[in-house]
Design a protein around this motif. Structure first.
Motif, PDB file in Angstrom:
ATOM      1  N   HIS A 764      -3.648   3.555   8.466  1.00 21.71           N
ATOM      2  CA  HIS A 764      -3.094   4.127   7.252  1.00 21.71           C
ATOM      3  C   HIS A 764      -2.441   3.127   6.215  1.00 21.71           C
ATOM      4  O   HIS A 764      -2.511   3.085   5.053  1.00 21.71           O
ATOM      5  N   ALA A 765      -1.473   2.296   6.768  1.00 20.11           N
ATOM      6  CA  ALA A 765      -0.654   1.448   5.983  1.00 20.11           C
ATOM      7  C   ALA A 765      -1.689   0.472   5.270  1.00 20.11           C
ATOM      8  O   ALA A 765      -1.387   0.098   4.180  1.00 20.11           O
ATOM      9  N   TRP A 766      -2.406  -0.230   6.078  1.00 20.19           N
ATOM     10  CA  TRP A 766      -3.542  -1.029   5.472  1.00 20.19           C
ATOM     11  C   TRP A 766      -4.338  -0.487   4.615  1.00 20.19           C
ATOM     12  O   TRP A 766      -4.703  -1.014   3.497  1.00 20.19           O
ATOM     13  N   ARG A 767      -4.943   0.699   4.793  1.00 20.24           N
ATOM     14  CA  ARG A 767      -5.683   1.572   3.596  1.00 20.24           C
ATOM     15  C   ARG A 767      -4.865   1.616   2.099  1.00 20.24           C
ATOM     16  O   ARG A 767      -5.345   1.388   1.114  1.00 20.24           O
ATOM     17  N   LEU A 768      -3.517   2.012   2.484  1.00 14.55           N
ATOM     18  CA  LEU A 768      -2.731   2.237   1.192  1.00 14.55           C
ATOM     19  C   LEU A 768      -2.624   0.783   0.608  1.00 14.55           C
ATOM     20  O   LEU A 768      -2.573   1.027  -0.521  1.00 14.55           O
ATOM     21  N   TYR A 769      -2.205  -0.215   1.321  1.00  9.87           N
ATOM     22  CA  TYR A 769      -2.196  -1.458   0.729  1.00  9.87           C
ATOM     23  C   TYR A 769      -3.242  -1.841   0.089  1.00  9.87           C
ATOM     24  O   TYR A 769      -3.117  -2.598  -1.170  1.00  9.87           O
ATOM     25  N   SER A 770      -4.467  -1.626   0.640  1.00 10.45           N
ATOM     26  CA  SER A 770      -5.595  -2.238  -0.086  1.00 10.45           C
ATOM     27  C   SER A 770      -5.877  -1.721  -1.226  1.00 10.45           C
ATOM     28  O   SER A 770      -6.794  -2.235  -2.046  1.00 10.45           O
ATOM     29  N   VAL A 771      -5.284  -0.559  -1.751  1.00  8.52           N
ATOM     30  CA  VAL A 771      -5.705   0.312  -2.802  1.00  8.52           C
ATOM     31  C   VAL A 771      -4.525   0.125  -3.835  1.00  8.52           C
ATOM     32  O   VAL A 771      -4.378   0.989  -4.912  1.00  8.52           O
ATOM     33  N   GLY A 772      -3.398  -0.547  -3.539  1.00 12.63           N
ATOM     34  CA  GLY A 772      -2.208  -0.785  -4.083  1.00 12.63           C
ATOM     35  C   GLY A 772      -1.376   0.528  -4.188  1.00 12.63           C
ATOM     36  O   GLY A 772      -0.803   0.679  -5.252  1.00 12.63           O
ATOM     37  N   ASP A 773      -1.382   1.095  -3.250  1.00  6.37           N
ATOM     38  CA  ASP A 773      -0.481   2.458  -3.004  1.00  6.37           C
ATOM     39  C   ASP A 773       0.316   2.618  -2.009  1.00  6.37           C
ATOM     40  O   ASP A 773       0.799   3.475  -1.411  1.00  6.37           O
ATOM     41  N   SER A 774       1.017   1.338  -1.590  1.00  3.39           N
ATOM     42  CA  SER A 774       1.815   1.199  -0.342  1.00  3.39           C
ATOM     43  C   SER A 774       3.222   2.320  -0.720  1.00  3.39           C
ATOM     44  O   SER A 774       3.729   2.592   0.269  1.00  3.39           O
ATOM     45  N   PHE A 775       3.283   2.601  -1.847  1.00  2.00           N
ATOM     46  CA  PHE A 775       4.289   3.413  -2.184  1.00  2.00           C
ATOM     47  C   PHE A 775       4.360   4.688  -1.161  1.00  2.00           C
ATOM     48  O   PHE A 775       5.588   5.221  -0.827  1.00  2.00           O
ATOM     49  N   GLU A 776       3.088   5.213  -0.920  1.00  2.00           N
ATOM     50  CA  GLU A 776       2.939   6.286  -0.593  1.00  2.00           C
ATOM     51  C   GLU A 776       3.377   6.209   1.003  1.00  2.00           C
ATOM     52  O   GLU A 776       3.539   7.486   1.877  1.00  2.00           O
ATOM     53  N   LEU A 777       3.603   5.291   1.499  1.00  2.00           N
ATOM     54  CA  LEU A 777       3.977   5.185   3.039  1.00  2.00           C
ATOM     55  C   LEU A 777       5.646   5.384   3.273  1.00  2.00           C
ATOM     56  O   LEU A 777       5.716   5.769   4.336  1.00  2.00           O
ATOM     57  N   ILE A 778       6.300   5.311   2.352  1.00  2.00           N
ATOM     58  CA  ILE A 778       7.627   5.438   2.222  1.00  2.00           C
ATOM     59  C   ILE A 778       7.911   6.739   2.663  1.00  2.00           C
ATOM     60  O   ILE A 778       7.421   7.727   2.388  1.00  2.00           O
ATOM     61  N   ALA A 779       9.008   6.842   3.865  1.00  2.00           N
ATOM     62  CA  ALA A 779       9.404   8.085   4.564  1.00  2.00           C
ATOM     63  C   ALA A 779      10.194   8.899   3.333  1.00  2.00           C
ATOM     64  O   ALA A 779      10.786   8.341   2.582  1.00  2.00           O
ATOM     65  N   SER A 780       9.622  10.237   3.077  1.00  2.00           N
ATOM     66  CA  SER A 780      10.256  11.107   2.248  1.00  2.00           C
ATOM     67  C   SER A 780      11.529  11.226   1.844  1.00  2.00           C
ATOM     68  O   SER A 780      12.385  10.904   0.731  1.00  2.00           O
ATOM     69  N   PRO A 781      12.503  11.005   3.006  1.00  2.00           N
ATOM     70  CA  PRO A 781      14.098  11.077   2.716  1.00  2.00           C
ATOM     71  C   PRO A 781      14.629   9.863   2.177  1.00  2.00           C
ATOM     72  O   PRO A 781      15.541   9.853   1.378  1.00  2.00           O
ATOM     73  N   ILE A 782      13.740   8.704   1.985  1.00  2.00           N
ATOM     74  CA  ILE A 782      14.236   7.629   1.538  1.00  2.00           C
ATOM     75  C   ILE A 782      13.681   7.067   0.036  1.00  2.00           C
ATOM     76  O   ILE A 782      14.076   6.248  -0.734  1.00  2.00           O
ATOM     77  N   LYS A 783      12.662   7.990  -0.298  1.00  2.85           N
ATOM     78  CA  LYS A 783      11.680   7.552  -1.256  1.00  2.85           C
ATOM     79  C   LYS A 783      12.246   7.356  -2.497  1.00  2.85           C
ATOM     80  O   LYS A 783      11.956   6.506  -3.591  1.00  2.85           O
ATOM     81  N   GLU A 784      13.087   8.485  -2.801  1.00  3.85           N
ATOM     82  CA  GLU A 784      13.810   8.332  -4.064  1.00  3.85           C
ATOM     83  C   GLU A 784      15.001   7.443  -4.390  1.00  3.85           C
ATOM     84  O   GLU A 784      15.522   7.130  -5.529  1.00  3.85           O
ATOM     85  N   THR A 785      15.558   7.136  -3.259  1.00  2.00           N
ATOM     86  CA  THR A 785      16.777   6.365  -3.474  1.00  2.00           C
ATOM     87  C   THR A 785      16.841   4.724  -2.874  1.00  2.00           C
ATOM     88  O   THR A 785      17.776   4.053  -2.870  1.00  2.00           O
ATOM     89  N   CYS A 786      15.618   4.390  -2.283  1.00  2.00           N
ATOM     90  CA  CYS A 786      15.288   3.059  -1.862  1.00  2.00           C
ATOM     91  C   CYS A 786      15.292   2.068  -2.603  1.00  2.00           C
ATOM     92  O   CYS A 786      15.279   2.209  -3.944  1.00  2.00           O
ATOM     93  N   ASN A 787      15.564   0.803  -2.351  1.00  2.00           N
ATOM     94  CA  ASN A 787      15.263  -0.232  -3.289  1.00  2.00           C
ATOM     95  C   ASN A 787      13.675  -0.657  -2.964  1.00  2.00           C
ATOM     96  O   ASN A 787      13.272  -1.140  -1.849  1.00  2.00           O
ATOM     97  N   LEU A 788      12.927  -0.223  -4.097  1.00  2.00           N
ATOM     98  CA  LEU A 788      11.516  -0.413  -3.998  1.00  2.00           C
ATOM     99  C   LEU A 788      11.056  -1.942  -3.821  1.00  2.00           C
ATOM    100  O   LEU A 788      10.158  -1.954  -2.881  1.00  2.00           O
ATOM    101  N   SER A 789      11.583  -2.732  -4.339  1.00  2.00           N
ATOM    102  CA  SER A 789      11.228  -4.037  -3.996  1.00  2.00           C
ATOM    103  C   SER A 789      11.382  -4.450  -2.577  1.00  2.00           C
ATOM    104  O   SER A 789      10.518  -5.150  -1.990  1.00  2.00           O
TER     105      SER A 789
END
Length: 865
Positions: A764-789
């Motif tokens: 799943h992680a590889w599939r998201l990475y391949s289409v440039g959508d790795s952001f979707e892998l991030i756990a919901s509780p930390i998605k809004e407050t995490c350091n994205l980079s």
């Protein structure tokens, strides 16, 4: 009139904006556009947008304000330039600086260590851009600062080094060119493994090191010492190690720079010439080239040729040595004999590379010598601190490289040689003086000394064996079926003490149970909390695993490895006593606890792994998917409590612990069962790798091995290990990559399900990475407050670690560097075990003797003989 009023209002707001910006501060209602700047209160530095050299790209940076030559000391978006004048800098309500482009997409952003209430950004007169609470003036309480993320320039007040708690790595990287401030080929950073050292690298190749800090200066740069211009020093404690300097006169403009061609220079601004002039270049001559003379070679710029072998050594390849090709170095003329070896003292030298050394600040030189003498692997010793006559102990256990000689301000080191080499040296000196008899007579006391040392060593060992409470003897089967005992240097607890501490192994004290047996919490009479791992009589992990764990972990000392306090061996009882980890294991926090209503699922998970596998084979795919999804439906309350900052801290801690096992421990150790449940968390949420029952040691030059007994946990096991039994340090790297992706996503690799496909978490992680959508892998509780980079970088590192081929995976040394840097990363290839849904394959004949495991415990099946 209405339009005029609006115009006047806008004019008033803009005038207020410019006044605030001139004071060097930026709040959440203000913007900095291209063409606008903010100036530090003292007027020394300015922040705004610029184009370097002849480039047309735009960057956000900080430069000296009042000199005619624009000198940039820090760049925000050095890897992602703006292509026009549309850039805007703003401060969010969360205290995060955000750089936006024409499309209002984020080009660069800072991060924050904690939530902000009323944040402001301010440019200090030191050149430090900070984010803080409005009325907060304590530097320790800053939410973020540019000094923590230097580029190519080291300013007064910066710390160049590592925070050993958080893993923050402050290092320099050169510009690519005068027109391109992106990361160039050179980096200069503190590398921590043995005794910390600064290392200048070109790519991954070491080019220069200034030598270890000796209390006054770096041992390889004696010309650099405090003077009328500046003072400097190194701070090294359990929390951090860093280098800093202070100018004696703040009106002087002086900076340290890592140049584009790899030179480490101090430059001063000269008003008379209106130019920057080089005050000193640290790399002075040919002898500053790293390891120029190879192992056991020494460089002296005054000699011709510059390289020579140390006493007792000779060129490894004499034909190349004569043509000034010295990289192969020198070898011993006479092999070591351990008990009779001696040490030759060298004065006025740069100490050899100490990144794989051992050190102790409390020992004196004599104690240091005794330890080195007793350890046959010890190649040299020296004082750590040369002040006040010398103190501390620095030991080397590898070949000595990068030694050079100085005419003044060098250091002393004692290098191990065969006794006969020392005799020849003394004989040569005697011949020079015409005293041949001295050399012959001197053999008598030397022989007596050797016999005396041998006697002392024998008595010491004998006394040590008799010393009560310090040794645990574990029965060991020999090849002829008989048993003997192996002594292990470990405190031995009696059964009554442990029974009392655990309330007679009460069920209320039970923390959990694995393949080894139950684990209990205990409290000793002195109040110390302990965890007791009790070998179950029915355990399939038996005496071998017990002994294996004692042997390996007793010799390991690292902040990210669980500490073994001792063991209890009495009758049929065999127990390991650890420091107690109050925050349980990592899986409890990132996966949460199963709902009590799961019923049959919980019951299923309580079965043995083999029964679990059989159930899968007999279950239809639809039922299997429902089971997996149910297993992954967990209570997220604990997962939510682990924010991104703490998750990133855990990832870095695990990486440093593995790096120690693979590279910096006395033996290269492969854990072989790294997983979330084997990472424990102390009261400050520091991760500690545990459970070394399946670990294996390698020699210094070994890299891989093969086994018929595959052990570990499916979901974390590398393909080459699970299928062919081939394990190496890259097996642990694979497990680490799985763990990183689990920490980021909050999902188990083997417990993962998705409505659109049947891939596991890696797929799943590889599939998201391949289409440039790795952001979707991030756990919901930390998605809004995490350091994205940081999160996206962690995902990339995780995918690099789980690549199919071991040779493609990075080493843990590279992993630690990648996590601590901001430079570009390699492109990962497809991961191994891309999908795991075809569980019938586990029942094939080729795997029937391999391990089967749930995510919660590990068991093994031995191959029949």
């Amino acid at each position: 009139m209405e339009g005029l009023a609006v115009l006047l209002l806008c004019s008033f707001m803009l005038s207020n904006l410019s006044v605030s910006i001139a004071e060097g501060t930026l709040n959440t209602t203000q913007l900095i556009r291209d063409g606008e700047t903010i100036v530090s209160v003292g007027g020394k530095f300015e922040l705004g947008f610029f184009s370097p050299g002849s480039s047309t790209h735009r960057y956000l940076g900080i430069w000296y304000r009042n000199i005619p030559v624009q000198t940039v000391v820090w760049v925000a978006n050095r890897e992602v330039p703006l292509k026009d004048l549309s850039g805007v800098l703003k401060l969010t309500d969360q205290g995060i600086l955000v750089l936006l482009n024409f499309y209002r997409s984020t080009v660069w952003s800072s991060n924050s260590s904690r939530p902000a209430r009323s944040p402001v950004a301010q440019l200090l007169n030191s050149g430090n851009l900070i984010v803080k609470e409005k009325n907060e003036n304590n530097p320790e309480s800053y939410l973020w600062q540019s000094f923590d993320y230097p580029c190519d320039t080291f300013l007064q007040g910066m710390k160049l080094g590592r925070n050993l708690i958080t893993g923050l790595d402050r290092y320099l990287s050169s510009w690519k060119s005068p027109n391109d401030p992106s990361n160039g080929n050179f980096t200069y950073r503190y590398e921590v493994g043995g005794f910390p050292e600064f290392v200048l690298r070109e790519g991954s190749v070491v080019r220069f090191r200034p030598g270890p800090w000796n209390g006054l200066r770096f041992s390889g740069t004696p010309e650099l010492k405090p003077n009328s211009l500046f003072t400097f020093g190194v701070v090294f404690n359990e929390k951090e190690v860093y280098f800093s300097y202070k100018l004696r006169n703040d009106s002087i403009l002086s900076r340290l720079v890592l140049t584009q061609d790899g030179f480490w220079q101090r430059k001063n601004w000269i008003e008379r010439t209106q130019a920057w002039e080089v005050y000193v270049t640290v790399q002075m001559d040919i002898c500053d080239n790293y390891a120029l003379c190879g192992a056991y070679g020494s460089c002296n710029k005054s000699n011709s040729p510059e390289c020579s072998c140390l006493k007792g050594f000779e060129p490894k390849l004499p034909e190349k040595w004569d043509t000034k090709i010295w990289l192969n170095g020198c070898v011993r003329k006479t092999p070591l004999n351990c008990s009779s070896d001696e040490f030759i003292k060298y004065s006025g030298v740069k100490l050899p590379d100490s990144r794989q050394s051992w050190f102790n600040y409390s020992m004196n030189l004599e104690e240091c010598k005794n330890i080195c003498k007793r350890n046959c692997s010890c190649t040299a010793y020296a004082n750590l601190d040369i002040r006040r006559g010398g103190s501390g102990c620095l030991l080397w256990f590898v070949d000595l490289v990068d030694i050079r000689e100085f005419t003044e301000n060098g250091q002393e080191i004692y290098i191990r040689v065969a006794a006969s080499e020392l005799d020849q040296t003394e004989s040569f000196k005697s011949n020079e003086k015409g005293k041949m008899r001295t050399a012959v007579i001197s053999m008598v006391p030397i022989a007596a000394l050797i016999l005396g040392l041998a006697l002392i060593l024998y008595l010491w060992r004998k006394a040590r064996v008799k010393k009560p409470g310090l040794l645990a003897s574990v029965p060991e089967s020999s090849s002829n079926g008989k048993t003997h005992k192996e002594d292990l240097e470990l405190p031995l607890f009696d059964l009554a003490t442990i029974s009392c501490a655990t309330n007679n192994f009460s069920t209320t004290n039970k923390l959990g149970e694995g393949g080894f047996g139950p684990v209990y919490k205990g409290i000793m009479k002195d109040g110390q909390e302990i965890a007791v791992k009790r070998l179950s009589k029915s355990s399939r992990q038996g005496l071998d695993e017990f002994k294996n764990e004692v042997i390996h972990i007793a010799k390991l000392q690292h902040r990210n490895l669980v500490k073994l306090l001792g063991c209890c061996i009495q009758g049929d009882e065999k127990m390991l006593i650890y420091e107690f980890m109050p925050n349980k294991s990592l899986d409890f926090f990132i996966f949460g606890m199963p709902f009590s209503s799961m019923g049959n699922v919980v019951q299923l998970l309580s079965l043995s792994a083999f029964a679990f596998q059989r159930f899968y084979i007999k279950t239809s795919m639809s039922n299997e998917m429902a089971l997996i999804c149910a297993k992954n439906s967990t209570d997220q309350s604990k997962s939510m409590s682990l924010d991104w900052h703490m998750r990133y801290h855990v990832i870095n801690g695990i990486a440093r612990g593995l790096l120690y096992l693979h590279q910096d421990s006395r033996q290269r150790i492969i854990h072989r069962d790294l997983k979330a449940s084997n990472v424990l968390l102390d009261n400050e949420m520091n991760p500690k790798i545990s459970d070394f029952g399946l670990a294996r040691s390698f020699g210094e030059k070994e890299t891989a091995a093969n086994t018929k007994k595959v052990v570990g946990t499916y979901g974390y096991m590398a393909p080459e290990y699970a299928i062919d039994g081939l394990y190496s340090i890259k097996s642990d790297v694979f497990s680490f990559g799985v763990l990183v992706l689990e920490i980021v996503s909050g999902k188990r690799n083997r417990g993962f399900c998705h409505p659109d496909h049947q891939l596991n978490l890696l797929g799943h992680a590889w599939r998201l990475y391949s289409v440039g959508d790795s952001f979707e892998l991030i756990a919901s509780p930390i998605k809004e407050t995490c350091n994205l980079s940081e999160v996206l970088r962690s995902i990339d590192v995780g995918l690099l670690c789980v690549q199919q081929s071991p040779k493609d995976r990075p080493s843990m040394c590279n992993v630690v560097q990648m996590l601590g840097s901001q430079g570009p990363l390699p492109q990962p290839k497809q991961p191994g075990f891309f999908t795991e849904r075809d569980l019938v394959e586990f029942s094939s004949p080729s795997t029937k003797h391999k391990l089967f495991s749930s995510n919660d415990f590990t068991i093994t099946q031995l191959e029949a003989r």
